[in-house]
Design a protein around this motif. Structure first.
Motif, PDB file in Angstrom:
ATOM      1  N   ILE A  59      69.379  90.197  27.064  1.00 23.18           N
ATOM      2  CA  ILE A  59      69.334  91.660  27.229  1.00 23.18           C
ATOM      3  C   ILE A  59      67.884  92.159  27.270  1.00 23.18           C
ATOM      4  O   ILE A  59      67.564  93.076  28.018  1.00 23.18           O
ATOM      5  CB  ILE A  59      70.142  92.355  26.112  1.00 23.18           C
ATOM      6  CG1 ILE A  59      71.591  91.881  26.194  1.00 23.18           C
ATOM      7  CG2 ILE A  59      70.083  93.877  26.250  1.00 23.18           C
ATOM      8  CD1 ILE A  59      72.542  92.515  25.237  1.00 23.18           C
ATOM      9  N   HIS A  97      80.404  98.372  25.494  1.00 25.53           N
ATOM     10  CA  HIS A  97      80.384  97.050  24.846  1.00 25.53           C
ATOM     11  C   HIS A  97      79.752  97.134  23.463  1.00 25.53           C
ATOM     12  O   HIS A  97      78.930  98.021  23.210  1.00 25.53           O
ATOM     13  CB  HIS A  97      79.616  96.036  25.697  1.00 25.53           C
ATOM     14  CG  HIS A  97      80.306  95.689  26.961  1.00 25.53           C
ATOM     15  ND1 HIS A  97      80.244  96.502  28.076  1.00 25.53           N
ATOM     16  CD2 HIS A  97      81.104  94.641  27.302  1.00 25.53           C
ATOM     17  CE1 HIS A  97      80.959  95.961  29.053  1.00 25.53           C
ATOM     18  NE2 HIS A  97      81.495  94.830  28.599  1.00 25.53           N
ATOM     19  N   GLN A 137      70.780  98.627  21.482  1.00 24.85           N
ATOM     20  CA  GLN A 137      71.301  99.987  21.745  1.00 24.85           C
ATOM     21  C   GLN A 137      70.145 100.990  21.758  1.00 24.85           C
ATOM     22  O   GLN A 137      70.054 101.848  22.642  1.00 24.85           O
ATOM     23  CB  GLN A 137      72.310 100.372  20.666  1.00 24.85           C
ATOM     24  CG  GLN A 137      73.635  99.672  20.790  1.00 24.85           C
ATOM     25  CD  GLN A 137      74.618 100.137  19.732  1.00 24.85           C
ATOM     26  OE1 GLN A 137      74.405 101.142  19.070  1.00 24.85           O
ATOM     27  NE2 GLN A 137      75.688  99.384  19.568  1.00 24.85           N
ATOM     28  N   ARG A 190      76.117  99.675  27.609  1.00 25.16           N
ATOM     29  CA  ARG A 190      75.901  99.983  26.190  1.00 25.16           C
ATOM     30  C   ARG A 190      77.056 100.830  25.638  1.00 25.16           C
ATOM     31  O   ARG A 190      77.496 100.626  24.505  1.00 25.16           O
ATOM     32  CB  ARG A 190      74.568 100.746  26.054  1.00 25.16           C
ATOM     33  CG  ARG A 190      74.219 101.215  24.660  1.00 25.16           C
ATOM     34  CD  ARG A 190      73.976 102.723  24.689  1.00 25.16           C
ATOM     35  NE  ARG A 190      73.655 103.261  23.376  1.00 25.16           N
ATOM     36  CZ  ARG A 190      74.561 103.554  22.462  1.00 25.16           C
ATOM     37  NH1 ARG A 190      75.842 103.318  22.677  1.00 25.16           N
ATOM     38  NH2 ARG A 190      74.196 104.081  21.307  1.00 25.16           N
ATOM     39  N   LEU A 199      74.662  90.447  32.487  1.00 25.23           N
ATOM     40  CA  LEU A 199      75.458  91.097  31.433  1.00 25.23           C
ATOM     41  C   LEU A 199      76.938  90.730  31.513  1.00 25.23           C
ATOM     42  O   LEU A 199      77.592  90.557  30.499  1.00 25.23           O
ATOM     43  CB  LEU A 199      75.305  92.622  31.511  1.00 25.23           C
ATOM     44  CG  LEU A 199      73.928  93.193  31.171  1.00 25.23           C
ATOM     45  CD1 LEU A 199      73.961  94.708  31.273  1.00 25.23           C
ATOM     46  CD2 LEU A 199      73.465  92.782  29.786  1.00 25.23           C
ATOM     47  N   ILE A 226      77.189  95.882  21.290  1.00 24.70           N
ATOM     48  CA  ILE A 226      75.926  95.101  21.304  1.00 24.70           C
ATOM     49  C   ILE A 226      75.094  95.444  20.069  1.00 24.70           C
ATOM     50  O   ILE A 226      75.343  96.448  19.399  1.00 24.70           O
ATOM     51  CB  ILE A 226      75.101  95.330  22.585  1.00 24.70           C
ATOM     52  CG1 ILE A 226      74.828  96.818  22.812  1.00 24.70           C
ATOM     53  CG2 ILE A 226      75.746  94.714  23.779  1.00 24.70           C
ATOM     54  CD1 ILE A 226      73.853  97.079  23.937  1.00 24.70           C
ATOM     55  N   GLU A 227      74.098  94.585  19.829  1.00 21.50           N
ATOM     56  CA  GLU A 227      73.272  94.767  18.616  1.00 21.50           C
ATOM     57  C   GLU A 227      72.601  96.138  18.613  1.00 21.50           C
ATOM     58  O   GLU A 227      72.256  96.668  19.672  1.00 21.50           O
ATOM     59  CB  GLU A 227      72.179  93.682  18.579  1.00 21.50           C
ATOM     60  CG  GLU A 227      72.682  92.332  18.148  1.00 21.50           C
ATOM     61  CD  GLU A 227      71.545  91.324  18.141  1.00 21.50           C
ATOM     62  OE1 GLU A 227      70.476  91.633  17.586  1.00 21.50           O
ATOM     63  OE2 GLU A 227      71.740  90.234  18.714  1.00 21.50           O
TER      64      GLU A 227
END
Lengths: 133, 462
Positions: free
Chosen positions: B399, B420, B427, B417, B391, B422-423
């Motif tokens: 991920i 950062h 999540q 999570r 990560l 993230i998509e």
């Protein structure tokens, strides 16, 4: 060998008792069939007797003249224990710890261990000879 | 006293493990095991070798509490059998400890039972009246006084009211019997004869059996064969290293697929070539050739082992580059672990040749080193390391791969999570994993507590 009949009788009772005690504790068991328990004694007799006669009895016969019962027990029992334990453990794992497998293999292992002790039980004069030595 | 402690351990065993998963209970079991051994044989406390094995066992027990994984569990059981085996008989090879440990854990009770037939000392009849008095009278008085105190003190009454003994049933009793059986075996460990004595009397050195005319010509022939074979193989491996250096210069231009193929093929070939190399060396240095004029053959063997080590270093470099570019995975860590073991195998083979050791030396040293590496490897939370590296150090982290790892990385993933961008799909997955793990931690009984329980609790307190 005089110990054979009594060993087979005790082994059958031990195997049957352990097997059904473990199985009957299972809450998911749909019914507790008394007749099945009674009749299961026949396959248990056949199975435990044949396994004992095939896998333990020969050790009482080989080297009968050169080895005492105690020598034979001390020489072969540890290796037999290791092999039996590994077989029972891996079989239980192979059946994914199913309660029937646990009941079957744990009763088999404990019964076989006791069967060795009963099968090689010395007579009084043999104990005396051993003490004299 | 010893029997009473075994009885206590049996009850503790079922209290710790009845309908519980693994956690703090295994660590407490480890401590009980150690106490049980010291009560039976206090002199072990002075024995360094034994203390080291005991520390290894306790360390794996602590690691089960810190982060339970299949690697830690495997190491735990191996350390347990090593410890029990060394109580059965001291100063044996590690593999004999394992065999004795397994046998003692499952078969010692029956062997003791059999010995009782011959033991005059144990033939004394059990004094049932004595036991009835020693157990029965205190129980009766405890019940009477408890009833009296409950009537006179409402706080005491409330506490007694809350004691729930409903968990005691037939299965619980069966588990206690199993616990008794296990602790009896632990404190009465037995060794298997004659292999234990045989191992103890077998040293690490080869012995000179002398030369006669017949075997002298055979040894000369073997030496010539060894020289030719090792020379040819050394030239071949030199050529291989040359081509490998050429590949190493191109490694940075390779695609992931090419590099993956290179590393995996390299490792497969390396496994086979190193095993073959060790077998060839063992063949030539199995007997009298060790005592013949063999300086040139030994030098050639040293060279060949050195070249094999260079091949290992080259594979380490490829694997490291692979990790740098495409992230850490269990398989890639496994490759590094294997390469370490192989290097140890080659170095001990060289020592065997130079110091004229036998085959048992190789088994003893290599298995001991593997055991130490296994125990040390349990001190690392691999899931967390893999997750952290992938990560925080990779440009494009996989991920999905780290989410699929065990719950040992759940807290780290949650923190990543939260901090950062993230998509959304990741999540959701991370939240699901974290919440399920949190639920699992909250459901843990005191026997199942793990280190993360403490972290969660301290976070809640803050």
């Amino acid at each position: 060998m005089n110990n054979v009949p009594i060993t087979l009788l005790k082994s059958t009772l031990t195997a049957g008792t352990i097997f059904w005690f473990i199985l009957l504790q299972e809450e998911n068991l749909l019914y507790r069939p008394l007749m099945l328990i009674v009749f299961s004694i026949f396959p248990i007799i056949v199975l435990s007797s044949s396994i004992i006669m095939i896998s333990i009895y020969p050790f009482t016969v080989i080297n009968n003249n050169t080895f005492t019962k105690r020598d034979s027990f001390k020489k072969y029992f540890p290796y037999y224990t290791l092999v039996t334990f590994v077989i029972c453990l891996f079989s239980t794992i192979a059946f994914q710890f199913d309660v029937f497998a646990i009941a079957f293999f744990s009763s088999a292992f404990i019964t076989l261990m006791f069967a060795w002790v009963w099968m090689f039980k010395p007579k009084k004069n043999e104990i005396q000879q051993n003490t004299d030595l | 006293m010893k029997n009473l402690f075994t009885l206590f351990c049996a009850i503790a065993f079922s209290t710790l493990f009845y309908q519980q998963s693994i956690g703090l209970n295994l660590l407490l079991f480890s401590i009980l095991t150690c106490i049980s051994i010291f009560i039976k044989t206090p002199s072990f406390v002075k024995k360094k070798e034994f203390i080291l094995k005991l520390l290894a066992f306790l360390l794996t027990g602590i690691m089960v509490f810190m982060y339970n994984s299949s690697l830690v569990m495997t190491a735990y059981f191996i350390a347990f059998f090593t410890l029990i085996g060394s109580t059965a008989q001291e100063k044996n090879s590690i593999y004999i400890n394992w065999i004795n440990g397994i046998y003692s854990s499952v078969g010692s009770y029956f062997s003791n039972l059999y010995d009782n037939y011959y033991s005059e000392k144990d033939k004394k009849k059990i004094d049932y009246v004595y036991w009835l008095k020693i157990l029965g009278i205190p129980i009766v008085f405890i019940l009477i006084f408890t009833a009296l105190y409950r009537n006179s003190n409402p706080v005491f009454d409330e506490i007694i009211e809350h004691i729930d003994l409903s968990f005691i049933n037939f299965q619980w009793v069966m588990l206690s019997v199993l616990g008794y059986f296990l602790f009896f075996n632990i404190s009465n460990a037995e060794s298997i004869e004659p292999i234990t004595t045989k191992d103890k009397t077998t040293g690490n050195l080869l012995h000179d059996k002398g030369f006669d005319e017949k075997n002298l010509s055979k040894i000369k022939y073997e030496k010539q064969l060894g020289l030719v074979l090792l020379s040819v193989l050394s030239l071949l491996i030199l050529f291989f290293i040359g081509t490998d250096i050429f590949y190493l210069t191109e490694i940075y231009d390779m695609t992931a697929a090419e590099l993956s193929k290179q590393v995996h093929n390299g490792v497969d070939a390396l496994i086979f070539s190193n095993l073959l190399a060790i077998m060839i060396i063992l063949y030539f240095f199995r007997g009298q050739l060790n005592f013949y004029n063999n300086k040139d053959l030994r030098q050639l063997t040293t060279l060949w082992i050195g070249l094999n080590l260079i091949v290992i270093i080259s594979t380490v470099l490829k694997n490291t580059e692979y990790i740098n570019s495409f992230g850490l995975t269990y398989k890639r860590i496994g490759v590094l672990f294997f390469l370490t073991i192989t290097s140890v195998g080659l170095i001990t083979t060289l020592i065997k040749v130079l110091k004229i050791k036998n085959l048992w030396y190789l088994f003893r040293v290599n298995l001991s080193v593997s055991f130490v590496l296994l125990v040390l490897s349990t001190t690392v939370n691999w899931d967390k390391i893999i997750t952290y590296y992938n990560l925080y150090y990779l440009k494009e982290a996989e991920i999905n791969y780290v989410i699929k790892l065990s719950n040992n990385n759940a807290l780290l993933l949650k923190s990543y999570r939260d901090n950062h961008d993230i998509e959304k799909r990741f999540q959701i997955k991370i939240d699901k994993k974290y919440n399920e793990y949190l639920q699992e931690l909250n459901d843990n009984s005191w026997q199942e507590l793990v280190y993360d329980n403490l972290i969660i609790k301290s976070a809640e307190n803050e």
